[in-house]
Design a protein around this motif. Structure first.
Motif, PDB file in Angstrom:
ATOM      1  N   ILE A 166       0.840  -1.211   0.000  1.00 58.73           N
ATOM      2  CA  ILE A 166       0.000   0.000   0.000  1.00 58.73           C
ATOM      3  C   ILE A 166       0.870   1.255   0.000  1.00 58.73           C
ATOM      4  O   ILE A 166       0.554   2.256  -0.646  1.00 58.73           O
ATOM      5  CB  ILE A 166      -1.033  -0.019   1.163  1.00 58.73           C
ATOM      6  CG1 ILE A 166      -2.116   1.037   0.963  1.00 58.73           C
ATOM      7  CG2 ILE A 166      -0.415   0.141   2.517  1.00 58.73           C
ATOM      8  CD1 ILE A 166      -3.215   0.607   0.074  1.00 58.73           C
ATOM      9  N   LYS A 167       1.986   1.184   0.674  1.00 60.89           N
ATOM     10  CA  LYS A 167       2.923   2.315   0.715  1.00 60.89           C
ATOM     11  C   LYS A 167       3.464   2.575  -0.706  1.00 60.89           C
ATOM     12  O   LYS A 167       3.562   3.723  -1.155  1.00 60.89           O
ATOM     13  CB  LYS A 167       4.045   1.938   1.691  1.00 60.89           C
ATOM     14  CG  LYS A 167       4.976   3.019   2.068  1.00 60.89           C
ATOM     15  CD  LYS A 167       4.399   3.953   3.116  1.00 60.89           C
ATOM     16  CE  LYS A 167       5.215   5.230   3.158  1.00 60.89           C
ATOM     17  NZ  LYS A 167       4.483   6.431   3.345  1.00 60.89           N
ATOM     18  N   GLU A 168       3.787   1.489  -1.404  1.00 58.86           N
ATOM     19  CA  GLU A 168       4.306   1.656  -2.774  1.00 58.86           C
ATOM     20  C   GLU A 168       3.210   2.142  -3.717  1.00 58.86           C
ATOM     21  O   GLU A 168       3.455   2.957  -4.599  1.00 58.86           O
ATOM     22  CB  GLU A 168       4.896   0.330  -3.280  1.00 58.86           C
ATOM     23  CG  GLU A 168       6.286   0.098  -2.698  1.00 58.86           C
ATOM     24  CD  GLU A 168       6.893  -1.235  -3.143  1.00 58.86           C
ATOM     25  OE1 GLU A 168       7.587  -1.837  -2.317  1.00 58.86           O
ATOM     26  OE2 GLU A 168       6.650  -1.672  -4.286  1.00 58.86           O
ATOM     27  N   GLU A 220       0.813   4.067  -2.856  1.00 57.00           N
ATOM     28  CA  GLU A 220       0.685   5.500  -2.578  1.00 57.00           C
ATOM     29  C   GLU A 220       1.736   6.310  -3.348  1.00 57.00           C
ATOM     30  O   GLU A 220       1.413   7.308  -4.000  1.00 57.00           O
ATOM     31  CB  GLU A 220       0.835   5.762  -1.072  1.00 57.00           C
ATOM     32  CG  GLU A 220       0.650   7.226  -0.718  1.00 57.00           C
ATOM     33  CD  GLU A 220       1.062   7.553   0.712  1.00 57.00           C
ATOM     34  OE1 GLU A 220       2.084   7.008   1.189  1.00 57.00           O
ATOM     35  OE2 GLU A 220       0.357   8.350   1.339  1.00 57.00           O
ATOM     36  N   SER A 221       2.984   5.856  -3.323  1.00 57.76           N
ATOM     37  CA  SER A 221       3.993   6.686  -4.001  1.00 57.76           C
ATOM     38  C   SER A 221       3.858   6.587  -5.523  1.00 57.76           C
ATOM     39  O   SER A 221       4.085   7.576  -6.227  1.00 57.76           O
ATOM     40  CB  SER A 221       5.402   6.400  -3.488  1.00 57.76           C
ATOM     41  OG  SER A 221       5.747   5.113  -3.806  1.00 57.76           O
ATOM     42  N   LYS A 281       1.216   9.045  -6.575  1.00 60.91           N
ATOM     43  CA  LYS A 281       1.763  10.418  -6.623  1.00 60.91           C
ATOM     44  C   LYS A 281       2.546  10.616  -7.915  1.00 60.91           C
ATOM     45  O   LYS A 281       2.387  11.623  -8.616  1.00 60.91           O
ATOM     46  CB  LYS A 281       2.682  10.654  -5.427  1.00 60.91           C
ATOM     47  CG  LYS A 281       1.920  10.926  -4.168  1.00 60.91           C
ATOM     48  CD  LYS A 281       2.765  11.718  -3.155  1.00 60.91           C
ATOM     49  CE  LYS A 281       1.933  12.042  -1.941  1.00 60.91           C
ATOM     50  NZ  LYS A 281       1.669  10.852  -1.095  1.00 60.91           N
ATOM     51  N   HIS A 283      -6.936   2.252   7.475  1.00 60.71           N
ATOM     52  CA  HIS A 283      -5.678   2.580   6.768  1.00 60.71           C
ATOM     53  C   HIS A 283      -4.695   3.271   7.707  1.00 60.71           C
ATOM     54  O   HIS A 283      -3.519   3.422   7.372  1.00 60.71           O
ATOM     55  CB  HIS A 283      -5.952   3.449   5.531  1.00 60.71           C
ATOM     56  CG  HIS A 283      -6.279   4.873   5.834  1.00 60.71           C
ATOM     57  ND1 HIS A 283      -7.572   5.361   5.879  1.00 60.71           N
ATOM     58  CD2 HIS A 283      -5.478   5.922   6.129  1.00 60.71           C
ATOM     59  CE1 HIS A 283      -7.523   6.648   6.181  1.00 60.71           C
ATOM     60  NE2 HIS A 283      -6.280   7.015   6.343  1.00 60.71           N
ATOM     61  N   TRP A 324      -1.306   1.968   8.687  1.00 58.31           N
ATOM     62  CA  TRP A 324      -0.142   2.188   7.820  1.00 58.31           C
ATOM     63  C   TRP A 324       0.188   3.671   7.767  1.00 58.31           C
ATOM     64  O   TRP A 324      -0.672   4.516   7.997  1.00 58.31           O
ATOM     65  CB  TRP A 324      -0.444   1.700   6.394  1.00 58.31           C
ATOM     66  CG  TRP A 324      -0.960   0.315   6.331  1.00 58.31           C
ATOM     67  CD1 TRP A 324      -0.366  -0.803   6.857  1.00 58.31           C
ATOM     68  CD2 TRP A 324      -2.174  -0.140   5.713  1.00 58.31           C
ATOM     69  NE1 TRP A 324      -1.141  -1.916   6.594  1.00 58.31           N
ATOM     70  CE2 TRP A 324      -2.244  -1.529   5.889  1.00 58.31           C
ATOM     71  CE3 TRP A 324      -3.198   0.498   5.001  1.00 58.31           C
ATOM     72  CZ2 TRP A 324      -3.293  -2.303   5.406  1.00 58.31           C
ATOM     73  CZ3 TRP A 324      -4.240  -0.263   4.517  1.00 58.31           C
ATOM     74  CH2 TRP A 324      -4.285  -1.650   4.725  1.00 58.31           C
ATOM     75  N   ASP A 325       1.397   3.948   7.330  1.00 55.65           N
ATOM     76  CA  ASP A 325       1.830   5.334   7.223  1.00 55.65           C
ATOM     77  C   ASP A 325       1.484   5.863   5.814  1.00 55.65           C
ATOM     78  O   ASP A 325       2.370   6.055   4.983  1.00 55.65           O
ATOM     79  CB  ASP A 325       3.347   5.349   7.497  1.00 55.65           C
ATOM     80  CG  ASP A 325       3.934   6.716   7.304  1.00 55.65           C
ATOM     81  OD1 ASP A 325       3.199   7.700   7.476  1.00 55.65           O
ATOM     82  OD2 ASP A 325       5.134   6.788   6.964  1.00 55.65           O
ATOM     83  N   ILE A 326       0.179   6.032   5.563  1.00 53.00           N
ATOM     84  CA  ILE A 326      -0.222   6.561   4.251  1.00 53.00           C
ATOM     85  C   ILE A 326      -1.235   7.685   4.437  1.00 53.00           C
ATOM     86  O   ILE A 326      -1.875   7.794   5.481  1.00 53.00           O
ATOM     87  CB  ILE A 326      -0.849   5.473   3.324  1.00 53.00           C
ATOM     88  CG1 ILE A 326      -2.094   4.837   3.975  1.00 53.00           C
ATOM     89  CG2 ILE A 326       0.169   4.414   2.949  1.00 53.00           C
ATOM     90  CD1 ILE A 326      -2.964   4.078   3.002  1.00 53.00           C
ATOM     91  N   LYS A 327      -1.403   8.492   3.397  1.00 54.98           N
ATOM     92  CA  LYS A 327      -2.393   9.565   3.446  1.00 54.98           C
ATOM     93  C   LYS A 327      -3.177   9.542   2.124  1.00 54.98           C
ATOM     94  O   LYS A 327      -2.711  10.065   1.108  1.00 54.98           O
ATOM     95  CB  LYS A 327      -1.667  10.909   3.628  1.00 54.98           C
ATOM     96  CG  LYS A 327      -2.605  12.029   3.976  1.00 54.98           C
ATOM     97  CD  LYS A 327      -1.839  13.238   4.476  1.00 54.98           C
ATOM     98  CE  LYS A 327      -2.780  14.307   4.999  1.00 54.98           C
ATOM     99  NZ  LYS A 327      -3.684  14.840   3.985  1.00 54.98           N
ATOM    100  N   PRO A 328      -4.348   8.896   2.151  1.00 55.86           N
ATOM    101  CA  PRO A 328      -5.123   8.787   0.913  1.00 55.86           C
ATOM    102  C   PRO A 328      -5.585  10.160   0.405  1.00 55.86           C
ATOM    103  O   PRO A 328      -5.701  11.101   1.196  1.00 55.86           O
ATOM    104  CB  PRO A 328      -6.346   7.964   1.322  1.00 55.86           C
ATOM    105  CG  PRO A 328      -6.080   7.453   2.687  1.00 55.86           C
ATOM    106  CD  PRO A 328      -5.020   8.275   3.295  1.00 55.86           C
TER     107      PRO A 328
END
Ligand code: PLP
Length: 377
Positions: free
Chosen positions: A191-193, A195-196, A199, A223, A226-230
């Protein structure tokens, strides 16, 4: 007129409900560990919730969105504070599918693209755009569906990368815990990948928290493990504790314009009163803490039942996986032990989605009943 017959029904008709219990017309009491697909968050007929709705109905039941409604402002403030999402903007609508429709619409407006990436076994609702993003062969999509959705296997980052690299995708839509699909989750690294990559390729990341949100996972939003910001978060179900309400949280980097989204009923006074009451109770009664405590207690008790092969999910959004189909077990639990549970696309998975107010005593009742039911089954 007869009803359009699209649901197979259990032969139980609830006429009253209180806390974790519903009562049928003969007064028989059922322990509700399903809450109509994770809708009942603060318990049935919670006194604060009932009073808030009644008080609001005495003042004004409904007025549409073209006029000021300070309940929406108060709600946005409380939701931002309690969820930790203060830097988002709130758009209110009426259901989970509608929330996802609006999320996909915003993504398409913002990026000027139309393709959507969704995941195998995902579920996002039954209106045209939402159903198009739903990966379930049993759910019919409309014939004239214009939206192009690419379904990818969960956790396959290479497939996501090569699809995004075509630069045609407006949104990746994903559940942090798959509900209807059977409680599978994206891995943290995946999920982190995603997210990037989103972007990098100017694609909106939409987290569908319709089922997992409002504390059910043990965090306000799942969510947040995890360290994400949708870019967009969709919400419904537990948000209204039975009152039909949904919404999207939209990143403050996305600018609103008049006419971009709209709805007649969304954000009406009663829906705001219901959601505000849910937030009040979550906060005042420490329901997220209770969800973590009771989820852990339930898992500990279930660990002694050898027929359970795996426990999936988080908090009070749990799936118990057996090595046999659970349809009959569910029937036994309802008719012999008066306990509601849920199924999923995975026919061997029993879903447990109790009110977040559940206590150890009620969990014990369920565990004993399940052990007995497994002997009968
Ligand atoms: N998204 C998820 C994750 C869901 O679980 C559901 C319903 O089960 C929906 C969207 C659709 O919500 P609704 O039935 O309110 O349209």
């Amino acid at each position: 007129m007869k009803l359009f017959d699209v649901y197979p029904l259990y032969n139980v008709e609830p006429t009253k409900a209180e806390g974790c219990y519903v009562f049928d017309k003969e007064g028989k009491k059922y322990l509700d560990l399903y809450g109509g697909h994770a809708v009942i968050s603060i318990g049935h007929s919670h006194p604060h919730y009932v009073k808030s709705l009644k008080d609001q109905l005495d003042k004004i039941g409904f007025y549409s969105n073209s006029i000021q409604n300070s309940l929406q402002l108060k709600l946005a403030e409380s939701l931002g504070r309690i969820s930790g999402c203060e830097d988002y903007q709130l758009f209110l609508c009426n259901s989970g599918a509608e929330a996802n429709e609006n999320a996909l619409k915003v993504a398409s407006f913002v990026t000027g693209k139309s393709k959507v990436i969704a995941f195998e076994n995902g579920f996002h609702g039954r209106t045209s755009a939402a159903v198009a993003a739903t990966h379930n062969p049993k759910i019919q999509a409309p014939i004239n569906n214009q939206q192009e959705v690419v379904f990818l296997p969960l956790n396959d980052i290479n497939k996501v990368k090569s699809e995004l690299a075509k630069n045609e995708t407006c949104a990746v839509i994903i559940e942090p815990i798959q509900g209807v699909g059977g409680l599978d989750m994206p891995e943290a690294k995946f999920i982190k990948e995603v997210e990037s990559l989103c972007k990098q390729y100017d694609t909106m990341l939409i987290l569908d928290e319709v089922q997992s949100g409002f504390g059910r996972s043990g965090k306000f939003f799942a969510h947040q493990y995890w360290d994400i910001k949708p870019d967009i978060i969709s919400i419904a179900k537990g948000m209204g504790n039975g009152f039909p309400v949904g919404g999207i949280l939209i990143s403050d980097t996305i600018e609103a314009s008049y006419g971009m989204l709209g709805t007649t009923f969304g954000g009406n006074h009663l829906a705001c009163a219901a959601t505000q009451a849910v937030l009040d109770v979550i906060e005042e009664e420490g329901l997220i803490e209770n969800t973590n405590e009771m989820g852990a207690y339930l898992k500990e008790k279930l660990a002694n039942i050898s027929q359970i092969k795996q426990i999936k999910g988080s908090g009070l959004m749990l799936g118990l996986e057996f090595d046999f189909e659970i349809a009959n077990l569910r029937r036994i639990l309802i008719y012999d032990y008066q306990i509601f549970t849920g199924g999923s696309a995975n026919k061997k998975l029993l879903r447990i989605l109790p009110p977040l107010t559940i206590t150890k005593k009620k969990i014990d009742l369920f565990v004993v009943a399940l052990q007995k039911a497994l002997i009968t089954d």
